[in-house]
Design a protein around this motif. Structure first.
Motif, short mmCIF file in Angstrom:
data_model
loop_
_atom_site.label_atom_id
_atom_site.label_comp_id
_atom_site.label_asym_id
_atom_site.label_seq_id
_atom_site.Cartn_x
_atom_site.Cartn_y
_atom_site.Cartn_z
N PRO A 1 1.01 -1.26 0.09
CA PRO A 1 0.11 0.18 -0.13
C PRO A 1 0.79 1.19 -0.05
O PRO A 1 1.87 1.46 0.82
N GLY A 2 0.37 2.22 -0.90
CA GLY A 2 1.22 3.44 -0.97
C GLY A 2 2.71 3.37 -1.43
O GLY A 2 3.42 4.32 -1.31
N LYS A 3 2.99 1.96 -1.97
CA LYS A 3 4.55 1.83 -2.50
C LYS A 3 4.68 1.78 -3.72
O LYS A 3 3.69 1.66 -4.79
N SER A 4 5.88 1.41 -4.44
CA SER A 4 6.03 1.31 -5.75
C SER A 4 5.75 -0.24 -6.10
O SER A 4 5.47 -1.15 -5.03
N LEU A 5 5.94 -0.60 -7.32
CA LEU A 5 5.80 -1.94 -7.69
C LEU A 5 7.24 -2.86 -7.58
O LEU A 5 8.32 -2.02 -8.40
N GLU A 6 7.16 -3.86 -7.16
CA GLU A 6 8.66 -4.70 -6.88
C GLU A 6 8.46 -5.77 -7.88
O GLU A 6 7.42 -6.72 -8.02
N SER A 7 9.46 -6.17 -8.61
CA SER A 7 9.46 -7.16 -9.61
C SER A 7 9.51 -8.74 -8.75
O SER A 7 10.36 -8.50 -8.37
N LEU A 8 8.93 -9.60 -8.97
CA LEU A 8 8.83 -10.79 -8.35
C LEU A 8 9.49 -11.72 -9.38
O LEU A 8 10.36 -12.66 -8.99
N PHE A 9 8.82 -12.13 -10.33
CA PHE A 9 9.19 -13.30 -11.45
C PHE A 9 9.02 -12.60 -12.75
O PHE A 9 8.22 -11.57 -13.09
N VAL A 10 9.92 -13.18 -13.52
CA VAL A 10 10.00 -13.02 -15.19
C VAL A 10 9.81 -14.44 -15.86
O VAL A 10 10.72 -15.26 -15.36
N LEU A 11 8.54 -14.86 -16.43
CA LEU A 11 8.56 -16.00 -16.96
C LEU A 11 8.80 -16.02 -18.45
O LEU A 11 8.03 -15.11 -19.08
N LEU A 12 9.62 -16.63 -19.02
CA LEU A 12 9.93 -16.31 -20.54
C LEU A 12 9.58 -17.57 -21.24
O LEU A 12 9.88 -17.28 -22.52
N SER A 13 9.31 -18.90 -20.90
CA SER A 13 9.10 -19.85 -21.79
C SER A 13 8.01 -20.62 -21.31
O SER A 13 7.60 -20.47 -19.99
N ASN A 14 7.23 -21.62 -22.29
CA ASN A 14 6.36 -22.51 -21.83
C ASN A 14 6.91 -23.27 -20.79
O ASN A 14 7.95 -24.10 -21.07
N GLY A 15 6.05 -23.63 -19.84
CA GLY A 15 6.61 -24.38 -18.50
C GLY A 15 7.55 -24.11 -17.51
O GLY A 15 7.66 -24.47 -16.87
N ALA A 16 7.70 -22.75 -17.82
CA ALA A 16 8.85 -22.11 -16.85
C ALA A 16 8.08 -21.86 -15.72
O ALA A 16 6.94 -21.57 -15.28
N VAL A 17 8.98 -22.27 -14.34
CA VAL A 17 8.43 -22.39 -12.94
C VAL A 17 9.76 -21.59 -12.32
O VAL A 17 10.63 -21.95 -12.43
N LYS A 18 9.23 -20.68 -11.43
CA LYS A 18 10.34 -19.89 -10.66
C LYS A 18 9.67 -19.78 -9.32
O LYS A 18 8.43 -19.73 -9.03
N GLN A 19 10.39 -20.15 -8.04
CA GLN A 19 10.22 -19.81 -6.63
C GLN A 19 10.95 -18.97 -5.92
O GLN A 19 12.07 -18.90 -6.04
N GLU A 20 10.18 -18.26 -5.01
CA GLU A 20 11.01 -17.38 -4.22
C GLU A 20 10.20 -17.54 -2.99
O GLU A 20 9.02 -16.94 -2.87
N GLY A 21 10.82 -18.04 -1.81
CA GLY A 21 10.28 -18.28 -0.75
C GLY A 21 8.97 -19.00 -0.62
O GLY A 21 8.80 -20.05 -1.06
N LEU B 1 6.42 -18.26 -2.48
CA LEU B 1 5.76 -17.78 -3.91
C LEU B 1 6.46 -18.62 -4.99
O LEU B 1 7.48 -18.71 -5.05
N MET B 2 5.44 -19.17 -5.74
CA MET B 2 5.81 -19.85 -6.91
C MET B 2 5.03 -19.52 -8.12
O MET B 2 3.57 -19.71 -8.02
N ALA B 3 5.69 -19.25 -9.46
CA ALA B 3 4.98 -18.77 -10.41
C ALA B 3 5.25 -19.66 -11.49
O ALA B 3 6.26 -20.22 -11.40
N SER B 4 4.30 -19.86 -12.25
CA SER B 4 4.59 -20.92 -13.50
C SER B 4 3.59 -20.31 -14.76
O SER B 4 2.78 -19.27 -14.83
#
Lengths: 113, 111
Positions: free
Chosen positions: B39-59, B61-64
């Motif tokens: 709230p009231g802050k900037s946007l912070e990049s979490l994940f960049v997904l560049l290809s089909n099937g990409a999966v990234k995890q940080e703590g 959070l997991m993005a696919s």
């Protein structure tokens, strides 16, 4: 060291006035952007510059005029402010047009009375 | 024109629970991004997904990314209060420089 910095952080002004927001990035990026975030948090791109050249100019009233004196700076000047211009304006940068990952400034909250 | 839809737009969950935020996009996209905004802050990049099937995890959070289904997910595992924020996904159309953002998912993690 702040990577993308905007000033001022807050602006409160009357309708009809002109205001400017400045943005600087020290990341060595080629591409800079202005985004508008409305009261519902919806983010919409306004402009994009790549190496000082205007690349994206969305449907934005021509009261909004961006200027990029060099690739590290992108300023936004707004003429004849209207109530509907009240929003948070975010500057962002990316390494280049292809990379796309954006690094945002802290935002400038504009309130038009 | 590329459209990006997130759901849910609001999510209230208890600490310790798991949940998934969905991000659908309407046309072929080269890249998919996830951002976090406090709230009231900037946007912070979490994940960049560049290809089909990409999966990234940080703590917790997991993005696919599934480019065939035009769907990205952000999975939250064992939520904690610190994860309360608004999460945005963004996509760029094939050959386009422009990122289109979803409307954001406001996540509240309740003790």
């Amino acid at each position: 060291d702040t990577a993308v910095s905007q000033t001022p952080k807050y602006l409160v002004t009357q309708m009809g006035n002109d205001k400017s927001i400045k943005c600087e990035q020290n990341l060595g990026h080629d591409t800079m952007y202005w985004y508008k975030q409305d009261s519902k948090k919806f983010l919409k791109i306004m402009f994009s510059y790549n190496n000082k050249e205007l690349i994206i100019n969305e449907t934005v009233p021509n009261r909004f005029s961006p200027k990029s004196p060099d690739k590290a700076h992108l300023n936004l000047h707004i003429n004849s402010l209207e109530l509907g211009d009240s929003a948070v304006y975010f500057c962002a940068s990316s390494q280049d047009l292809i990379t796309g990952e954006l690094f945002f400034g802290e935002g400038s909250r504009l309130t038009v009375l | 024109e590329l459209k990006v839809e997130q759901n849910p737009l609001f999510l209230s969950m208890q600490e310790g629970k798991n949940y998934t935020i969905y991000c659908n996009y309407s046309t072929t996209s080269d890249r998919l991004y996830w951002y976090r905004q406090d709230p009231g802050k900037s946007l912070e990049s979490l994940f960049v997904l560049l290809s089909n099937g990409a999966v990234k995890q940080e703590g917790r959070l997991m993005a696919s990314l599934d480019t065939k289904a035009r769907l990205s997910t952000l999975h939250i595992t064992a939520a904690v209060h610190d994860l309360s924020a608004t999460y945005f996904c963004a996509a760029s159309g094939a050959g386009s420089y422009q990122l289109t953002f979803g409307k954001g998912t406001k996540l509240s993690v309740i003790p």
